[in-house]
Design a protein around this motif. Structure first.
Motif, mmCIF file in Angstrom:
data_model
loop_
_atom_site.group_PDB
_atom_site.id
_atom_site.type_symbol
_atom_site.label_atom_id
_atom_site.label_comp_id
_atom_site.label_asym_id
_atom_site.label_seq_id
_atom_site.Cartn_x
_atom_site.Cartn_y
_atom_site.Cartn_z
ATOM 1 N N VAL A 37 0.885 -1.165 0.000
ATOM 2 C CA VAL A 37 0.000 0.000 0.000
ATOM 3 C C VAL A 37 0.919 1.210 0.000
ATOM 4 O O VAL A 37 1.600 1.512 0.983
ATOM 5 C CB VAL A 37 -0.927 0.020 1.228
ATOM 6 N N ASP A 39 2.132 5.218 -0.768
ATOM 7 C CA ASP A 39 1.802 6.641 -0.805
ATOM 8 C C ASP A 39 2.958 7.465 -1.384
ATOM 9 O O ASP A 39 3.029 8.679 -1.187
ATOM 10 C CB ASP A 39 1.507 7.166 0.613
ATOM 11 N N HIS A 62 -1.774 1.878 -4.945
ATOM 12 C CA HIS A 62 -1.131 3.199 -4.871
ATOM 13 C C HIS A 62 -2.183 4.253 -4.550
ATOM 14 O O HIS A 62 -3.206 4.361 -5.237
ATOM 15 C CB HIS A 62 -0.438 3.542 -6.186
ATOM 16 N N ARG A 63 -1.916 5.044 -3.511
ATOM 17 C CA ARG A 63 -2.842 6.099 -3.091
ATOM 18 C C ARG A 63 -2.250 7.457 -3.450
ATOM 19 O O ARG A 63 -1.111 7.764 -3.091
ATOM 20 C CB ARG A 63 -3.106 6.009 -1.581
ATOM 21 N N GLU A 64 -3.012 8.255 -4.148
ATOM 22 C CA GLU A 64 -2.531 9.570 -4.571
ATOM 23 C C GLU A 64 -2.396 10.530 -3.392
ATOM 24 O O GLU A 64 -1.535 11.409 -3.391
ATOM 25 C CB GLU A 64 -3.471 10.167 -5.621
ATOM 26 N N ALA A 72 -2.706 2.880 5.893
ATOM 27 C CA ALA A 72 -2.259 1.993 4.817
ATOM 28 C C ALA A 72 -2.428 0.539 5.233
ATOM 29 O O ALA A 72 -2.833 -0.316 4.435
ATOM 30 C CB ALA A 72 -0.798 2.282 4.471
ATOM 31 N N GLU A 75 -6.051 -0.403 4.990
ATOM 32 C CA GLU A 75 -6.382 -0.658 3.584
ATOM 33 C C GLU A 75 -5.898 -2.043 3.171
ATOM 34 O O GLU A 75 -6.586 -2.775 2.450
ATOM 35 C CB GLU A 75 -5.739 0.409 2.702
#
Length: 367
Positions: A37, A39, A62-64, A72, A75
């Protein structure tokens, strides 16, 4: 047992290939998936995607918008499909070679949670500055003092553990900052926990993400967790009673000195009256479910309360003297002393004056 390994990443591009290689070698024939996960802003996600071509068991999320390490992990829990979930950092300070030992302990002991611990026999630190070590110890002692379930393990600050997915299924985890293990310890319906020793290694590459902001988030997280378990709410009630006692003490001191009584005698009277009022309020409010049911019981508890209070006063004055002598400003030393004395008071009164009930969660040994 199939295993999901959750790795939160933030700008760990140079470490990710080494982590994947060491994890794959350590896990051998264990059926597993690797959930990253991410960032990052340095292309770590591109590196993970490249590795996924040769490793179909890699999952990239991938988290913007950066959400922090703990979110994370949450998630990753949502994405995991295995019976057990392992959480470790990408910076190689958590040795991937320890993961099989965690999984083996989970299976052998029947525990719901196995923590990789630096604070049990066989564990330790390979590289940690004195300042970082002190900060970690302070955070650990603070968590164990305020949160009853944090005392189930010697290293509640660990970010390296394996948990059965069933133990966190349906739990509304609401972490703030980076200490997800505390969130699980306090909120999850755990039955058995254990620890496996490991040595915290030097960072493989990149830079540390620990900041003053994260330290503030940790304190905010502690305060939020205080309201989760009814037993931990006692500390808030205890602090409220202590604040009332301080006002009583000051009021008696002021009232008697304005009537011509010597300040020392007035202060002594204020201490006796405030301590007595604090005892009565704690008996009726803080520990209302264990309140005294007879005059002899109340008298015995009152004497024990005075003993605990006397020792806490010695703790406060001792820290004031020791820290100030070492160069700490006296006001800061006094605040630290007051805090330590308050925690001592609360813990000892709960364990001795108003006896604490048995721990409902079992801590099992892996020996």
């Amino acid at each position: 047992m199939r295993l999901s390994v959750i790795v939160p990443t933030y700008n760990e591009r140079e470490n990710v290939p080494h982590l994947v290689e060491r994890l794959e070698r350590a896990l051998g024939r264990v059926s597993h998936e690797l959930i990253f996960v991410d960032d990052s802003t340095d292309g770590t996600d591109d590196e993970i995607a490249r590795l996924a071509v040769g490793h179909p068991n890699i999952v990239l999320v991938h988290r913007e918008i950066r959400g922090g390490l703990a979110t994370a992990v949450v998630e990753g829990f949502r994405r995991a499909e295995s019976d057990a979930v392992c959480v470790l950092d990408a910076d190689l300070q958590h040795p991937p070679e320890v993961v099989p030992s965690l999984v083996e302990a989970l299976e052998r002991t029947g525990a719901d949670l196995v923590v990789a611990s630096r604070n049990v026999r066989g564990g330790g630190y390979e590289a940690f500055s004195a300042v970082r070590r002190l900060a970690s110890q302070v955070a650990t002692h603070l968590a164990r003092a305020l949160l009853r379930r944090a005392r189930l393990v010697a290293d509640p600050m660990s970010g390296f553990f394996v948990v059965r997915r069933e133990a966190v299924r349906g739990i509304a985890l609401q972490p703030v900052g980076y200490k997800i293990l505390l969130e699980i310890l306090v909120r999850a319906p755990l039955r058995r926990v254990t620890e496996v020793p490991y040595t915290f290694r030097a960072r493989g590459g990149g830079t540390s993400k620990l900041t003053l902001r994260q330290q503030g988030e940790y304190l905010a997280h502690l305060l939020r967790l205080l309201a989760v378990q009814p037993e931990d709410l006692r500390f808030l009630r205890f602090c409220l009673v202590g604040s009332v006692g301080a006002l009583v003490n000051m009021g008696v001191l002021w009232g008697l000195t304005t009537r011509g009584i010597h300040y020392f005698l007035a202060g002594t009277a204020g201490t006796v009256i405030a301590t007595t009022s604090n005892f009565l309020l704690n008996d009726a409010f803080t520990w209302q479910d264990r309140r005294s049911t007879s005059a002899p019981m109340r008298a015995g508890r009152y004497l024990r309360y005075w003993v605990v209070t006397g020792v806490s006063s010695a703790v406060q004055l001792g820290l004031l003297f020791a820290l100030t002598t070492a160069g700490t400003p006296y006001l800061i030393s006094n605040v630290i002393g007051i805090g330590a004395a308050a925690i001592w008071n609360f813990r000892m009164n709960g364990a001795w004056t108003w006896t604490t009930p048995r721990q409902p969660i079992a801590r099992v040994s892996v020996d």
